[in-house]
Design an enzyme around this catalytic site. Structure first.
Site, short mmCIF file in Angstrom:
data_model
loop_
_atom_site.label_atom_id
_atom_site.label_comp_id
_atom_site.label_asym_id
_atom_site.label_seq_id
_atom_site.Cartn_x
_atom_site.Cartn_y
_atom_site.Cartn_z
NE ARG A 137 3.00 3.46 -7.28
CZ ARG A 137 1.75 3.01 -7.30
NH1 ARG A 137 1.05 2.98 -6.17
NH2 ARG A 137 1.19 2.61 -8.42
CG HIS A 164 -1.96 1.08 1.16
ND1 HIS A 164 -3.19 0.88 0.56
CD2 HIS A 164 -1.95 2.36 1.61
CE1 HIS A 164 -3.89 2.00 0.65
NE2 HIS A 164 -3.17 2.90 1.28
CG ASP A 192 3.64 3.84 -10.62
OD1 ASP A 192 4.46 4.07 -9.73
OD2 ASP A 192 2.69 3.05 -10.49
CB THR A 207 -4.29 10.29 -12.12
OG1 THR A 207 -5.57 10.32 -11.48
CG2 THR A 207 -3.22 10.13 -11.06
#
Length: 242
Positions: free
Chosen positions: A171, A93, A169, A157
């Site tokens: 991450r 998460h 993205d 987004t």
């Protein structure tokens, strides 16, 4: 009473990360949790990349010099016999200040966090990795504010992140997978709607039995956000209704 340092050393573990760093994992701490209709006691761990040459004792005795309040650290909530159970659910998460803390309805992050806790408790075994430095898919909280302003002008987004000069993205899950591997060697089932996320985690060495989707928490204010995740970020197509 035990010596303070000996108490902390027993709860600290160093795991090899790369040529220059280890990951210091601290825990477990018994953490009684009550979120909505979920009430259970988890084992809580935190982790931090540290210099390879630092011993556990050096990490502990230098805490007051690290200025850790000015950065972010990740953690994990573990439920059940995580090391030995044949079947375990996990959720990777990404931190969401607005959704997880404030209950923002611009996304479904808070819903997914709390529902994952419920799923894991009902399943009997699992872990939620709460990942720092993932805000706004890796752009940070301050930048996310600008992205939200653009979204209020009609950007989705992905478009907003691109307009600010970021990738969709950015991450990373490498350290989380290292921590997972130190806690469990058996495969896990990932809670996610995103097959690309599963592929990325597998590429970093995640042993997995596959994934289970988690949809819900849809509102008029996050419907477009969720549809963008399906259309542009590869999330599993599912009818989005209230």
């Amino acid at each position: 009473m035990k010596n303070i340092l000996s108490i902390l050393l027993e709860k600290t573990n160093l795991v090899a990360y790369n040529d220059f760093q280890n990951i210091a994992i601290v825990g477990p701490v018994k953490l009684p949790v009550k979120q909505c209709d979920v009430e259970a006691t988890f084992n809580w761990y935190t982790w931090l990349p540290v210099d390879k040459e630092h011993s556990k004792e050096e990490v502990i005795t230098s805490l007051n010099e690290m200025n850790l309040a000015f950065g972010q650290q990740s953690s994990v909530l573990v439920y059940g016999d995580f090391a030995n159970s044949d079947n375990a659910l996990i959720r990777m998460h990404s931190i969401c200040h607005t959704g997880d803390i404030f209950g923002s309805q611009r996304c479904d992050c808070g819903y997914q966090l709390h529902e994952s806790m419920k799923m894991i408790v009902e399943h009997g075994c699992g872990a939620i990795f709460y990942l720092a430095d993932h805000e706004g898919r890796g752009i940070g909280l301050f930048s996310k504010t600008f992205a939200y302003l653009l979204q209020e002008e009609g950007f989705d987004t992905v478009e907003a992140n691109h307009a600010l000069g970021f990738e969709d993205d950015t991450r990373s899950y490498e350290d989380a997978i290292k921590v997972l591997g130190s806690m469990r060697t058996k495969p896990v089932t990932l809670i996610t709607n995103n097959p690309k996320k599963l592929d990325a985690l597998q590429a970093h060495g995640l042993l997995t039995d596959g994934h289970v989707p988690l949809w819900g928490g849809v509102t008029d204010t996050n419907r477009h956000y969720l549809q963008t995740k399906v259309e542009k970020s590869g999330h599993i197509q599912q009818k989005i209704t209230r």
